[in-house]
Design a protein around this motif. Structure first.
Motif, PDB file in Angstrom:
ATOM      1  N   LEU A   1       0.693  -0.987  -0.250  1.00 31.08           N
ATOM      2  CA  LEU A   1      -0.196  -0.018  -0.017  1.00 31.08           C
ATOM      3  C   LEU A   1       0.630   1.433  -0.382  1.00 31.08           C
ATOM      4  O   LEU A   1       0.686   2.483  -0.526  1.00 31.08           O
ATOM      5  CB  LEU A   1      -0.546   0.108   1.146  1.00 31.08           C
ATOM      6  N   MET A   2       2.173   1.713   0.785  1.00 34.88           N
ATOM      7  CA  MET A   2       2.919   2.695   0.689  1.00 34.88           C
ATOM      8  C   MET A   2       3.294   2.746  -0.598  1.00 34.88           C
ATOM      9  O   MET A   2       3.202   3.817  -1.544  1.00 34.88           O
ATOM     10  CB  MET A   2       3.698   2.186   1.408  1.00 34.88           C
ATOM     11  N   ARG A   3       4.050   1.513  -1.498  1.00 36.30           N
ATOM     12  CA  ARG A   3       4.094   1.822  -2.983  1.00 36.30           C
ATOM     13  C   ARG A   3       3.149   2.302  -3.757  1.00 36.30           C
ATOM     14  O   ARG A   3       3.380   2.785  -4.923  1.00 36.30           O
ATOM     15  CB  ARG A   3       4.648   0.544  -3.286  1.00 36.30           C
ATOM     16  N   MET A   4       2.058   1.388  -3.149  1.00 45.12           N
ATOM     17  CA  MET A   4       0.798   2.195  -4.789  1.00 45.12           C
ATOM     18  C   MET A   4       0.799   3.876  -4.373  1.00 45.12           C
ATOM     19  O   MET A   4      -0.076   4.312  -4.875  1.00 45.12           O
ATOM     20  CB  MET A   4      -0.657   1.193  -3.870  1.00 45.12           C
ATOM     21  N   THR A   5       0.524   3.946  -2.849  1.00 49.57           N
ATOM     22  CA  THR A   5      -0.418   4.883  -2.929  1.00 49.57           C
ATOM     23  C   THR A   5       0.827   6.802  -2.805  1.00 49.57           C
ATOM     24  O   THR A   5       0.674   7.869  -2.542  1.00 49.57           O
ATOM     25  CB  THR A   5      -1.026   5.276  -1.577  1.00 49.57           C
ATOM     26  N   GLY A   6       2.525   6.050  -2.417  1.00 48.60           N
ATOM     27  CA  GLY A   6       3.518   6.971  -2.238  1.00 48.60           C
ATOM     28  C   GLY A   6       3.377   7.306  -0.582  1.00 48.60           C
ATOM     29  O   GLY A   6       3.984   8.824  -0.377  1.00 48.60           O
ATOM     30  N   LEU A   7       2.443   7.106  -0.054  1.00 49.44           N
ATOM     31  CA  LEU A   7       2.237   7.329   1.714  1.00 49.44           C
ATOM     32  C   LEU A   7       3.335   6.320   2.113  1.00 49.44           C
ATOM     33  O   LEU A   7       3.507   5.790   2.682  1.00 49.44           O
ATOM     34  CB  LEU A   7       1.181   7.033   2.380  1.00 49.44           C
ATOM     35  N   PRO A   8       4.040   7.269   3.577  1.00 54.03           N
ATOM     36  CA  PRO A   8       4.904   7.168   4.397  1.00 54.03           C
ATOM     37  C   PRO A   8       4.437   5.855   5.162  1.00 54.03           C
ATOM     38  O   PRO A   8       3.077   6.104   5.396  1.00 54.03           O
ATOM     39  CB  PRO A   8       5.452   7.738   5.189  1.00 54.03           C
ATOM     40  N   SER A   9       5.292   5.576   5.986  1.00 56.24           N
ATOM     41  CA  SER A   9       4.462   4.641   6.752  1.00 56.24           C
ATOM     42  C   SER A   9       4.168   4.964   8.014  1.00 56.24           C
ATOM     43  O   SER A   9       2.898   4.551   8.624  1.00 56.24           O
ATOM     44  CB  SER A   9       5.458   3.261   7.593  1.00 56.24           C
ATOM     45  N   GLY A  10       3.814   6.309   8.424  1.00 54.78           N
ATOM     46  CA  GLY A  10       3.785   6.935   9.394  1.00 54.78           C
ATOM     47  C   GLY A  10       2.935   7.825   8.797  1.00 54.78           C
ATOM     48  O   GLY A  10       2.430   8.176   9.936  1.00 54.78           O
ATOM     49  N   THR A  11       2.005   8.503   8.077  1.00 57.71           N
ATOM     50  CA  THR A  11       0.902   8.647   8.070  1.00 57.71           C
ATOM     51  C   THR A  11      -0.564   7.908   6.830  1.00 57.71           C
ATOM     52  O   THR A  11      -0.883   7.551   7.506  1.00 57.71           O
ATOM     53  CB  THR A  11       1.083   9.059   5.827  1.00 57.71           C
ATOM     54  N   LEU A  12       0.549   5.602   6.583  1.00 61.07           N
ATOM     55  CA  LEU A  12      -0.662   5.175   5.532  1.00 61.07           C
ATOM     56  C   LEU A  12      -0.957   4.329   7.395  1.00 61.07           C
ATOM     57  O   LEU A  12      -2.135   4.177   7.313  1.00 61.07           O
ATOM     58  CB  LEU A  12       0.169   4.287   4.938  1.00 61.07           C
ATOM     59  N   TYR A  13      -0.362   4.029   8.521  1.00 57.57           N
ATOM     60  CA  TYR A  13      -0.602   3.361   9.176  1.00 57.57           C
ATOM     61  C   TYR A  13      -1.810   3.671  10.438  1.00 57.57           C
ATOM     62  O   TYR A  13      -2.357   3.011  10.806  1.00 57.57           O
ATOM     63  CB  TYR A  13       0.247   2.763  10.750  1.00 57.57           C
ATOM     64  N   PRO A  14      -2.147   4.717  10.177  1.00 61.68           N
ATOM     65  CA  PRO A  14      -2.729   5.768  10.788  1.00 61.68           C
ATOM     66  C   PRO A  14      -3.977   5.739  10.159  1.00 61.68           C
ATOM     67  O   PRO A  14      -5.222   5.328  10.894  1.00 61.68           O
ATOM     68  CB  PRO A  14      -2.355   6.883  11.248  1.00 61.68           C
ATOM     69  N   VAL A  15      -3.915   5.831   8.704  1.00 61.20           N
ATOM     70  CA  VAL A  15      -5.514   5.255   8.214  1.00 61.20           C
ATOM     71  C   VAL A  15      -5.981   4.045   7.986  1.00 61.20           C
ATOM     72  O   VAL A  15      -7.683   4.369   8.531  1.00 61.20           O
ATOM     73  CB  VAL A  15      -4.990   5.554   6.506  1.00 61.20           C
ATOM     74  N   LEU A  16      -4.757   3.220   8.057  1.00 66.88           N
ATOM     75  CA  LEU A  16      -5.652   2.026   8.102  1.00 66.88           C
ATOM     76  C   LEU A  16      -6.027   1.878   9.635  1.00 66.88           C
ATOM     77  O   LEU A  16      -7.203   1.040   9.214  1.00 66.88           O
ATOM     78  CB  LEU A  16      -4.461   1.035   8.233  1.00 66.88           C
ATOM     79  N   HIS A  17      -5.370   2.194  10.399  1.00 65.44           N
ATOM     80  CA  HIS A  17      -6.009   1.825  11.724  1.00 65.44           C
ATOM     81  C   HIS A  17      -7.752   2.405  12.177  1.00 65.44           C
ATOM     82  O   HIS A  17      -8.494   1.991  12.728  1.00 65.44           O
ATOM     83  CB  HIS A  17      -5.049   2.590  12.923  1.00 65.44           C
ATOM     84  N   ARG A  18      -7.831   3.764  11.234  1.00 62.04           N
ATOM     85  CA  ARG A  18      -9.170   4.726  11.189  1.00 62.04           C
ATOM     86  C   ARG A  18     -10.239   3.919  10.546  1.00 62.04           C
ATOM     87  O   ARG A  18     -11.344   3.505  10.677  1.00 62.04           O
ATOM     88  CB  ARG A  18      -8.951   5.848  10.358  1.00 62.04           C
ATOM     89  N   LEU A  19      -9.018   3.395   9.975  1.00 58.86           N
ATOM     90  CA  LEU A  19     -10.654   2.589   8.992  1.00 58.86           C
ATOM     91  C   LEU A  19     -10.754   1.589   9.024  1.00 58.86           C
ATOM     92  O   LEU A  19     -12.139   0.940   9.184  1.00 58.86           O
ATOM     93  CB  LEU A  19      -9.889   2.479   7.239  1.00 58.86           C
ATOM     94  N   ARG A  20     -10.443   0.378   9.840  1.00 57.00           N
ATOM     95  CA  ARG A  20     -10.369  -0.475  10.270  1.00 57.00           C
ATOM     96  C   ARG A  20     -11.520  -0.228  11.695  1.00 57.00           C
ATOM     97  O   ARG A  20     -12.666  -1.054  11.510  1.00 57.00           O
ATOM     98  CB  ARG A  20      -8.976  -1.282  11.072  1.00 57.00           C
TER      99      ARG A  20
END
Length: 110
Positions: free
Chosen positions: A27-46
């Motif tokens: 997902l980081m590769r697909m979106t260009g988002l760093p892990s510090g941005t991606l994982y909070p988003v994934l947590h919110r979506l879950r």
């Protein structure tokens, strides 16, 4: 749920192939988002019930890497993501967001 640009990027990436499970680095590769941005988003979506996340069943020693957590949109998540991205497209003048690049790792086009 508040749809920020990072949230929209993740939703668009997951909606590109809703039946495919994705792990964080993918997902980081697909979106260009760093892990510090991606994982909070994934947590919110879950937390919102839009995303399911399951650990792969492997022996990390035998495989030589840690187990990955794979994410996929729930049925509710697919419906909500489509609605949210449609609402977002409706307020963007040309109907397409600017993802900031053109490479293959960018979020899918709308």
């Amino acid at each position: 749920m508040r749809i920020t640009i990072p949230v929209a990027k993740v939703l668009a990436a997951l909606l590109a192939e809703p039946g495919v499970e994705r792990y964080g680095l993918d997902l980081m590769r697909m979106t260009g988002l760093p892990s510090g941005t991606l994982y909070p988003v994934l947590h919110r979506l879950r937390a919102a019930g839009w995303l399911a996340g399951d650990w792969e069943a492997i022996d990390p020693v035998a495989v030589g890497r840690p187990a990955r957590r794979y994410y996929r949109l729930t049925a509710q998540g697919v419906a909500e993501a489509r609605r949210a991205l449609a609402d977002l497209r409706a307020v963007i003048p040309d109907g397409r967001p600017s993802w900031g690049g053109t490479g293959p790792t960018e979020a899918p086009a709308w």
